[in-house]
Scaffold this active site. Structure first.
Site, PDB file in Angstrom:
ATOM      1  N   ARG A 229       0.818  -1.196  -0.093  1.00  0.00           N
ATOM      2  CA  ARG A 229      -0.186  -0.020   0.032  1.00  0.00           C
ATOM      3  C   ARG A 229       0.881   1.289   0.034  1.00  0.00           C
ATOM      4  O   ARG A 229       1.848   1.464   0.750  1.00  0.00           O
ATOM      5  CB  ARG A 229      -0.944  -0.027   1.224  1.00  0.00           C
ATOM      6  CG  ARG A 229      -2.029  -0.977   1.175  1.00  0.00           C
ATOM      7  CD  ARG A 229      -3.175  -0.540   0.177  1.00  0.00           C
ATOM      8  NE  ARG A 229      -4.355  -1.443   0.217  1.00  0.00           N
ATOM      9  CZ  ARG A 229      -4.543  -2.312  -0.377  1.00  0.00           C
ATOM     10  NH1 ARG A 229      -3.649  -2.927  -1.284  1.00  0.00           N
ATOM     11  NH2 ARG A 229      -5.726  -3.234  -0.397  1.00  0.00           N
ATOM     12  N   GLU A 258      -4.523   7.030  -5.221  1.00  0.00           N
ATOM     13  CA  GLU A 258      -4.418   6.313  -6.357  1.00  0.00           C
ATOM     14  C   GLU A 258      -5.718   6.723  -7.263  1.00  0.00           C
ATOM     15  O   GLU A 258      -6.943   6.621  -6.547  1.00  0.00           O
ATOM     16  CB  GLU A 258      -4.542   4.698  -6.208  1.00  0.00           C
ATOM     17  CG  GLU A 258      -3.219   3.962  -5.746  1.00  0.00           C
ATOM     18  CD  GLU A 258      -3.081   2.553  -5.484  1.00  0.00           C
ATOM     19  OE1 GLU A 258      -4.283   1.818  -5.905  1.00  0.00           O
ATOM     20  OE2 GLU A 258      -2.174   2.270  -5.048  1.00  0.00           O
ATOM     21  N   HIS A 277      -0.918  -0.227  -9.828  1.00  0.00           N
ATOM     22  CA  HIS A 277      -1.595  -1.234  -9.061  1.00  0.00           C
ATOM     23  C   HIS A 277      -2.031  -2.458  -9.715  1.00  0.00           C
ATOM     24  O   HIS A 277      -3.152  -2.856  -9.800  1.00  0.00           O
ATOM     25  CB  HIS A 277      -2.679  -0.746  -8.354  1.00  0.00           C
ATOM     26  CG  HIS A 277      -3.256  -1.385  -7.048  1.00  0.00           C
ATOM     27  ND1 HIS A 277      -3.640  -0.618  -5.851  1.00  0.00           N
ATOM     28  CD2 HIS A 277      -3.360  -2.811  -6.608  1.00  0.00           C
ATOM     29  CE1 HIS A 277      -3.993  -1.562  -5.079  1.00  0.00           C
ATOM     30  NE2 HIS A 277      -3.577  -2.802  -5.523  1.00  0.00           N
TER      31      HIS A 277
HETATM   32  N1  LIG Z   1      -1.051  -4.769  -4.708  1.00  0.00           N
HETATM   33  C1  LIG Z   1      -2.025  -5.586  -4.546  1.00  0.00           C
HETATM   34  O1  LIG Z   1      -3.085  -5.426  -5.258  1.00  0.00           O
HETATM   35  C2  LIG Z   1      -2.173  -6.302  -3.157  1.00  0.00           C
HETATM   36  C3  LIG Z   1      -2.604  -7.405  -3.207  1.00  0.00           C
HETATM   37  C4  LIG Z   1      -2.728  -8.341  -1.936  1.00  0.00           C
HETATM   38  C5  LIG Z   1      -2.218  -7.592  -0.942  1.00  0.00           C
HETATM   39  N2  LIG Z   1      -1.840  -6.356  -0.839  1.00  0.00           N
HETATM   40  C6  LIG Z   1      -1.405  -5.694   0.279  1.00  0.00           C
HETATM   41  O2  LIG Z   1      -0.414  -6.260   0.908  1.00  0.00           O
HETATM   42  C7  LIG Z   1      -0.896  -6.329   2.343  1.00  0.00           C
HETATM   43  C8  LIG Z   1      -0.006  -7.961   2.651  1.00  0.00           C
HETATM   44  O3  LIG Z   1      -0.645  -8.819   1.961  1.00  0.00           O
HETATM   45  P1  LIG Z   1      -0.465 -10.474   2.757  1.00  0.00           P
HETATM   46  O4  LIG Z   1      -1.477 -11.271   1.883  1.00  0.00           O
HETATM   47  O5  LIG Z   1       0.750 -10.816   3.051  1.00  0.00           O
HETATM   48  O6  LIG Z   1      -1.067 -10.342   4.110  1.00  0.00           O
HETATM   49  P2  LIG Z   1      -1.123 -11.105   5.417  1.00  0.00           P
HETATM   50  O7  LIG Z   1      -1.045 -12.420   5.270  1.00  0.00           O
HETATM   51  O8  LIG Z   1      -2.190 -10.618   6.292  1.00  0.00           O
HETATM   52  O9  LIG Z   1       0.016 -10.433   6.251  1.00  0.00           O
HETATM   53  C9  LIG Z   1       0.349  -9.142   6.632  1.00  0.00           C
HETATM   54  C10 LIG Z   1       1.670  -9.290   7.123  1.00  0.00           C
HETATM   55  O10 LIG Z   1       2.238  -7.817   7.657  1.00  0.00           O
HETATM   56  C11 LIG Z   1       2.787  -7.972   8.938  1.00  0.00           C
HETATM   57  N3  LIG Z   1       2.276  -6.661   9.683  1.00  0.00           N
HETATM   58  C12 LIG Z   1       1.250  -5.995  10.056  1.00  0.00           C
HETATM   59  N4  LIG Z   1       1.573  -5.229  10.615  1.00  0.00           N
HETATM   60  C13 LIG Z   1       2.960  -5.084  10.648  1.00  0.00           C
HETATM   61  C14 LIG Z   1       3.956  -3.949  11.151  1.00  0.00           C
HETATM   62  N5  LIG Z   1       3.530  -3.025  11.811  1.00  0.00           N
HETATM   63  N6  LIG Z   1       5.333  -4.126  11.052  1.00  0.00           N
HETATM   64  C15 LIG Z   1       5.760  -5.201  10.333  1.00  0.00           C
HETATM   65  N7  LIG Z   1       4.997  -5.973   9.945  1.00  0.00           N
HETATM   66  C16 LIG Z   1       3.559  -6.007   9.885  1.00  0.00           C
HETATM   67  C17 LIG Z   1       1.830  -9.216   9.795  1.00  0.00           C
HETATM   68  O11 LIG Z   1       2.546  -9.585  10.727  1.00  0.00           O
HETATM   69  P3  LIG Z   1       2.202 -10.943  11.610  1.00  0.00           P
HETATM   70  O12 LIG Z   1       2.451 -12.096  10.878  1.00  0.00           O
HETATM   71  O13 LIG Z   1       2.870 -10.921  13.064  1.00  0.00           O
HETATM   72  O14 LIG Z   1       0.667 -10.617  11.867  1.00  0.00           O
HETATM   73  C18 LIG Z   1       1.929 -10.099   8.568  1.00  0.00           C
HETATM   74  O15 LIG Z   1       3.128 -10.830   8.473  1.00  0.00           O
HETATM   75  C19 LIG Z   1      -2.177  -6.378   2.336  1.00  0.00           C
HETATM   76  O16 LIG Z   1      -2.642  -6.076   3.715  1.00  0.00           O
HETATM   77  C20 LIG Z   1      -2.681  -5.514   1.115  1.00  0.00           C
HETATM   78  O17 LIG Z   1      -2.594  -4.274   1.871  1.00  0.00           O
HETATM   79  C21 LIG Z   1      -1.752  -5.786  -2.009  1.00  0.00           C
END
Ligand SMILES: NC(=O)c1ccc[n+]([C@@H]2O[C@H](COP(=O)([O-])OP(=O)(O)OC[C@H]3O[C@@H](n4cnc5c(N)ncnc54)[C@H](OP(=O)(O)O)[C@@H]3O)[C@@H](O)[C@H]2O)c1
Length: 316
Positions: A229, A258, A277
């Site tokens: 993000r 965006e 994106h």
């Molecule tokens: N570009 C796109 O179209 C797209 C697509 C998918 C996702 N995304 C974005 O990417 C993000 C991550 O996706 P994901 O599928 O990997 O999500 P996820 O499985 O929910 O994993 C999120 C990760 O971020 C960590 N986190 C949360 N707060 C943090 C902080 N303050 N400092 C360090 N790490 C932190 C979490 O820690 P814990 O493991 O300890 O909970 C977890 O490891 C999504 O929330 C979304 O905003 C973007």
């Protein structure tokens, strides 16, 4: 058991995939945005984003919300494109994992593309026939901010190419991926990494997690890649770090807002690779979402706990 009624804001292709995976359901397509009305007896709502990053969100639910709903399935992983009230009624699940491989590949393409100097090495006339010095990714270090679905998909793919992988996550949960070293802070991560991939949600805690102070610690020549993000980056601080050479390249697939307004410095900056994106857009993403939704549907029918439930207090 009668057919379960699902109101979906996705298109017919997704709804057809959903019907194929989910079996005994009736799917009704409804328009995007906060629903002013839903078919009576619809128990499940598949919700598309109500806005883009930086746009306004509807402050209050429509009259009648949440209708007969018992479950809301988001088509996004992040919850920042939806209003808070959406999470205060029926259980809400995210699309976590459905695009993880697509995003991991995109991040790797950014890393490999930079090392092999794509597209600059491609020539279109004989006068340009001269080799360019390239670099290896093997032997370099990748830092992951967030070790969720994206991090888990990216780490082994990067390791297969010979990269050392470091990661920071929010909770104390151990990092079980073989060979991935957990570090204690984002500052330490940027200090030790040649490439940093942002793979964490937009929350109060992660807002500008890449700021001036963090970038001051960056290993010289860092390549910053954002597939998560835009709000995770303080743009002014990044532009300064690009201009003073501490950061050599920023590959940004997401921004805040965006789309970026016309004339934003990212559009023309020689060290910024900007994409709109796009990393998420593969046919697999929607298909994976349909498959994961169908697995949750089985749990829903059995009255079991759903997977990928959003925790509003945590922010993801
Ligand atoms: N570009 C796109 O179209 C797209 C697509 C998918 C996702 N995304 C974005 O990417 C993000 C991550 O996706 P994901 O599928 O990997 O999500 P996820 O499985 O929910 O994993 C999120 C990760 O971020 C960590 N986190 C949360 N707060 C943090 C902080 N303050 N400092 C360090 N790490 C932190 C979490 O820690 P814990 O493991 O300890 O909970 C977890 O490891 C999504 O929330 C979304 O905003 C973007």
């Amino acid at each position: 058991m009668g057919k379960l009624l699902v109101a979906s804001q996705l298109n017919e292709t997704f709804n057809a995939a959903l019907a194929q995976h989910a079996g005994d359901v009736e799917i009704v397509t409804v328009p995007p945005g906060p629903p002013s009305v839903l078919p009576r007896a619809a128990e499940v709502f598949v919700a598309a984003p109500f806005r883009k990053a930086g746009g306004a969100l509807p402050p209050a639910p429509p009259p009648g919300w949440p209708f007969d709903l018992r479950w809301v399935q988001l088509v996004s992983v992040g919850i920042d494109f939806y209003p808070e009230w959406l999470f205060q009624g029926p259980v809400v699940t995210s699309a976590r994992g459905s695009s993880a491989v697509a995003l991991a590949e995109f991040a790797l393409a950014a890393i490999l593309g930079a090392a092999k100097r794509f597209p600059d090495i491609w020539i279109d006339r004989a006068e340009r026939w001269a080799p360019t010095q390239l670099s290896l990714v093997s032997g370099t270090t990748l830092g992951l901010v967030g070790f969720g679905a994206i991090g888990e998909a990216l780490a082994p793919r990067a390791q297969a190419l010979g990269l050392t992988v470091l990661a920071v996550r929010r909770s104390d949960a151990p990092i079980r991926a073989p060979g991935v070293e957990r570090v204690s802070s984002v500052a330490e991560l940027v200090e030790r990494s040649d490439h940093v991939v942002l793979a964490a949600p937009a929350t109060r805690e992660t807002f500008h997690i890449i700021d001036r102070a963090t970038l001051a610690r960056a290993k010289p020549g860092l390549h910053l890649i954002n597939v998560a993000r835009g709000a995770l980056i303080d743009d002014d601080a990044l532009l300064e770090a690009l201009d003073d050479g501490r950061v050599s390249l920023a590959s940004l697939d997401v921004t805040y807002p965006e789309p970026l307004p016309p004339g934003h410095p990212y559009y023309a900056h020689p060290k910024v690779r900007l994409s709109p994106h796009t990393s998420v857009h593969t046919p697999d993403t929607r298909n994976n979402l349909a498959a994961r939704f169908a697995e949750n549907l089985d749990r829903f029918r059995q009255g079991a706990a759903l997977a990928d439930v959003i925790d509003l207090a945590r922010g993801y």
